[in-house]
Design a protein around this motif. Sequence first.
Motif, PDB file in Angstrom:
ATOM      1  N   GLN A  55      -1.956   7.699  -3.570  1.00 12.20           N
ATOM      2  CA  GLN A  55      -2.531   8.624  -2.533  1.00 12.20           C
ATOM      3  C   GLN A  55      -3.237   8.032  -1.312  1.00 12.20           C
ATOM      4  O   GLN A  55      -3.651   7.825  -0.686  1.00 12.20           O
ATOM      5  CB  GLN A  55      -3.647   8.884  -3.793  1.00 12.20           C
ATOM      6  CG  GLN A  55      -3.866   9.949  -4.258  1.00 12.20           C
ATOM      7  CD  GLN A  55      -4.569   9.876  -5.483  1.00 12.20           C
ATOM      8  OE1 GLN A  55      -5.037   8.862  -6.048  1.00 12.20           O
ATOM      9  NE2 GLN A  55      -5.411  11.075  -5.530  1.00 12.20           N
ATOM     10  N   ILE A  56      -2.031   6.838  -0.640  1.00 10.26           N
ATOM     11  CA  ILE A  56      -1.874   6.544   0.332  1.00 10.26           C
ATOM     12  C   ILE A  56      -2.628   7.128   1.432  1.00 10.26           C
ATOM     13  O   ILE A  56      -3.419   7.009   2.515  1.00 10.26           O
ATOM     14  CB  ILE A  56      -1.531   5.588   0.683  1.00 10.26           C
ATOM     15  CG1 ILE A  56      -1.380   4.536   1.766  1.00 10.26           C
ATOM     16  CG2 ILE A  56       0.568   6.198   1.529  1.00 10.26           C
ATOM     17  CD1 ILE A  56      -2.833   3.350   1.028  1.00 10.26           C
ATOM     18  N   SER A  57      -1.927   8.452   2.023  1.00 12.33           N
ATOM     19  CA  SER A  57      -1.540   9.236   3.135  1.00 12.33           C
ATOM     20  C   SER A  57      -3.254   9.829   3.150  1.00 12.33           C
ATOM     21  O   SER A  57      -3.818   9.819   4.579  1.00 12.33           O
ATOM     22  CB  SER A  57      -0.840  10.304   3.177  1.00 12.33           C
ATOM     23  OG  SER A  57      -0.767  10.810   1.878  1.00 12.33           O
ATOM     24  N   PRO A  59       0.779  -1.373  -0.210  1.00 14.09           N
ATOM     25  CA  PRO A  59       0.165   0.147   0.141  1.00 14.09           C
ATOM     26  C   PRO A  59       0.890   1.155  -0.193  1.00 14.09           C
ATOM     27  O   PRO A  59       0.175   2.015  -0.436  1.00 14.09           O
ATOM     28  CB  PRO A  59      -0.523   0.024   1.582  1.00 14.09           C
ATOM     29  CG  PRO A  59      -0.550  -1.536   2.388  1.00 14.09           C
ATOM     30  CD  PRO A  59       0.710  -1.931   1.600  1.00 14.09           C
ATOM     31  N   LEU A  60       2.462   1.197   0.772  1.00 12.52           N
ATOM     32  CA  LEU A  60       2.728   2.481   0.252  1.00 12.52           C
ATOM     33  C   LEU A  60       3.295   2.966  -1.265  1.00 12.52           C
ATOM     34  O   LEU A  60       4.378   4.224  -1.054  1.00 12.52           O
ATOM     35  CB  LEU A  60       4.128   1.728   1.333  1.00 12.52           C
ATOM     36  CG  LEU A  60       3.535   2.690   3.262  1.00 12.52           C
ATOM     37  CD1 LEU A  60       4.734   1.985   3.772  1.00 12.52           C
ATOM     38  CD2 LEU A  60       2.932   3.570   3.439  1.00 12.52           C
ATOM     39  N   GLN A  67      10.171   4.234   6.210  1.00 17.47           N
ATOM     40  CA  GLN A  67      11.114   5.801   6.950  1.00 17.47           C
ATOM     41  C   GLN A  67      10.817   6.526   5.931  1.00 17.47           C
ATOM     42  O   GLN A  67      11.308   7.992   6.510  1.00 17.47           O
ATOM     43  CB  GLN A  67      12.473   4.812   7.220  1.00 17.47           C
ATOM     44  CG  GLN A  67      13.083   4.155   8.095  1.00 17.47           C
ATOM     45  CD  GLN A  67      14.422   4.195   8.719  1.00 17.47           C
ATOM     46  OE1 GLN A  67      15.114   3.250   7.825  1.00 17.47           O
ATOM     47  NE2 GLN A  67      14.929   5.001   9.584  1.00 17.47           N
ATOM     48  N   GLU A  68      11.072   6.268   4.184  1.00 18.39           N
ATOM     49  CA  GLU A  68      10.370   7.429   3.607  1.00 18.39           C
ATOM     50  C   GLU A  68       9.889   7.983   3.752  1.00 18.39           C
ATOM     51  O   GLU A  68       9.169   8.769   3.377  1.00 18.39           O
ATOM     52  CB  GLU A  68      11.430   6.315   1.905  1.00 18.39           C
ATOM     53  CG  GLU A  68      10.935   7.740   1.103  1.00 18.39           C
ATOM     54  CD  GLU A  68      11.193   6.814  -0.070  1.00 18.39           C
ATOM     55  OE1 GLU A  68      11.777   5.876   0.036  1.00 18.39           O
ATOM     56  OE2 GLU A  68      10.526   6.833  -1.218  1.00 18.39           O
ATOM     57  N   LYS A  69       8.587   6.998   3.914  1.00 19.65           N
ATOM     58  CA  LYS A  69       7.166   7.609   3.784  1.00 19.65           C
ATOM     59  C   LYS A  69       6.335   8.333   5.342  1.00 19.65           C
ATOM     60  O   LYS A  69       4.896   8.729   4.909  1.00 19.65           O
ATOM     61  CB  LYS A  69       6.292   6.621   3.206  1.00 19.65           C
ATOM     62  CG  LYS A  69       6.033   6.103   2.013  1.00 19.65           C
ATOM     63  CD  LYS A  69       5.818   6.937   0.760  1.00 19.65           C
ATOM     64  CE  LYS A  69       6.466   6.546  -0.625  1.00 19.65           C
ATOM     65  NZ  LYS A  69       5.779   6.877  -1.920  1.00 19.65           N
ATOM     66  N   ILE A  70       7.083   8.065   6.334  1.00 21.56           N
ATOM     67  CA  ILE A  70       6.012   8.091   7.397  1.00 21.56           C
ATOM     68  C   ILE A  70       6.142   9.140   7.635  1.00 21.56           C
ATOM     69  O   ILE A  70       4.880   9.472   8.190  1.00 21.56           O
ATOM     70  CB  ILE A  70       7.041   7.408   8.690  1.00 21.56           C
ATOM     71  CG1 ILE A  70       6.255   7.436   9.846  1.00 21.56           C
ATOM     72  CG2 ILE A  70       8.144   7.747   9.187  1.00 21.56           C
ATOM     73  CD1 ILE A  70       6.524   6.018  10.521  1.00 21.56           C
ATOM     74  N   HIS A  71       6.672  10.430   6.904  1.00 13.88           N
ATOM     75  CA  HIS A  71       6.107  11.576   7.519  1.00 13.88           C
ATOM     76  C   HIS A  71       4.642  12.349   6.332  1.00 13.88           C
ATOM     77  O   HIS A  71       4.150  12.981   7.116  1.00 13.88           O
ATOM     78  CB  HIS A  71       7.214  12.720   6.710  1.00 13.88           C
ATOM     79  CG  HIS A  71       7.122  12.690   5.368  1.00 13.88           C
ATOM     80  ND1 HIS A  71       8.192  11.808   4.588  1.00 13.88           N
ATOM     81  CD2 HIS A  71       6.625  13.323   4.574  1.00 13.88           C
ATOM     82  CE1 HIS A  71       7.928  11.833   3.271  1.00 13.88           C
ATOM     83  NE2 HIS A  71       7.550  12.366   3.238  1.00 13.88           N
ATOM     84  N   GLN A  72       4.261  11.212   5.614  1.00 15.75           N
ATOM     85  CA  GLN A  72       2.617  11.658   4.775  1.00 15.75           C
ATOM     86  C   GLN A  72       1.475  10.948   5.891  1.00 15.75           C
ATOM     87  O   GLN A  72       0.736  11.315   6.146  1.00 15.75           O
ATOM     88  CB  GLN A  72       2.641  10.705   4.112  1.00 15.75           C
ATOM     89  CG  GLN A  72       3.996  11.252   2.965  1.00 15.75           C
ATOM     90  CD  GLN A  72       3.396  10.711   1.699  1.00 15.75           C
ATOM     91  OE1 GLN A  72       2.340   9.574   1.301  1.00 15.75           O
ATOM     92  NE2 GLN A  72       4.596  10.157   0.414  1.00 15.75           N
TER      93      GLN A  72
END
Length: 375
Positions: A88-90, A83-84, A113-118
Amino acid sequence: MPVPISQIWTVATYVLKQKLKGRKQYPLVLMLEPLFRCNLACAGCGKIQYPAHILKQNLSPEECFRAVDECGAPMVSIPGGEPLLHPQISEIVAGLVDRQKYIYLCTNALLLQEKIHQFKPSKYLTFSVHMDGQREHHDFSVCKEGGYDEALDGIKEAVKRGFRVTTNTTLFDGADPKSVRAFFDEMMDLGVEGMMLSPGYSYDKAPDQQHFLAKTRTRRLFHAILSNRKSGWRFNQSPLFLEYLMGRRHYTCTPWGMPTFNLFGWQKPCYLLQDGYADTFAELMETTEWSRYGTESGNPKCANCMVHSGYEASAVDHTFSSLKGFMATVRATLFSRYEDADAMSALDQPQKPVFLHDALVQIGSSRQESNEVEA
Ligand code: SF4
């Protein structure tokens, strides 16, 4: 308590409302697959075998919201694919949090780690990280050296940022119970909220006796792993479902408990089988011939199946069906050690992980054959 009280309350009141309305078939967890593509190529996964034009597609946030609203289940599991990788997952997650759905975003954590800020920490959002065992076993299972360590880094980052994190583990016959128990220690030391388990799904055209033995072996495996439980282990799933896996109780499949929606529509009858699709959730419920499925149906595709997507909703339904079911759940929650000398001695028996290896090799070669045909 591994699962927050607010989630237990939401699920309990939802199930009781279904009971009061006299509904025998109701959804508990929507399995929402917004894409099929993945950044891994695990030998045991059937999703990434779709042709390239299907793998490129994504469900839009609006399609996801429509499915969630139609279904009405209080929990939404988002598997895939990965899903990451969805652009538009966030947005999808934020829309589901707004709807106060309890979301399990199932990820291999390679991009966490790369996408967690979303994402923002919320009681509604849990990262459910796919971990299949200790380092060597996990890397073999996901066909990626270093996969375990990358997932571990993702878990640590998510825990550090205050997210709810669970692990989800699929175990096959032949897994080493001692190693699985050591893996549980490793995961709990990371500070995850709880762990989720399921046996792998297997279907072959072997005679019935062999199906029977396969289920017996699955129960024996879970009996060895889950007896003599350590007090620090927490499981983010129904304690009665764990007893079912250990062979302490019997359930029939309730495939409508975890319906699946993906790029093709509402999948009949469950997450594992593809016997057609319905355009709407109502059509899925009305037109699926449910009696053709489950172990008792005689359907060979169901003969070996003990997976969570078929049987965990059955266990939850049992909890709320009678005082006896409720008391069994309380007892299983409070007294979860399950001391058993036979299970303890089974841990020292030599393991032959032949089944998993053979299964993966078999799946790998059928995929190669189908790729060759497409090419
Ligand atoms: S028994 Fe398993 S394969 Fe069969 S319908 Fe239930 S979940 Fe699906």
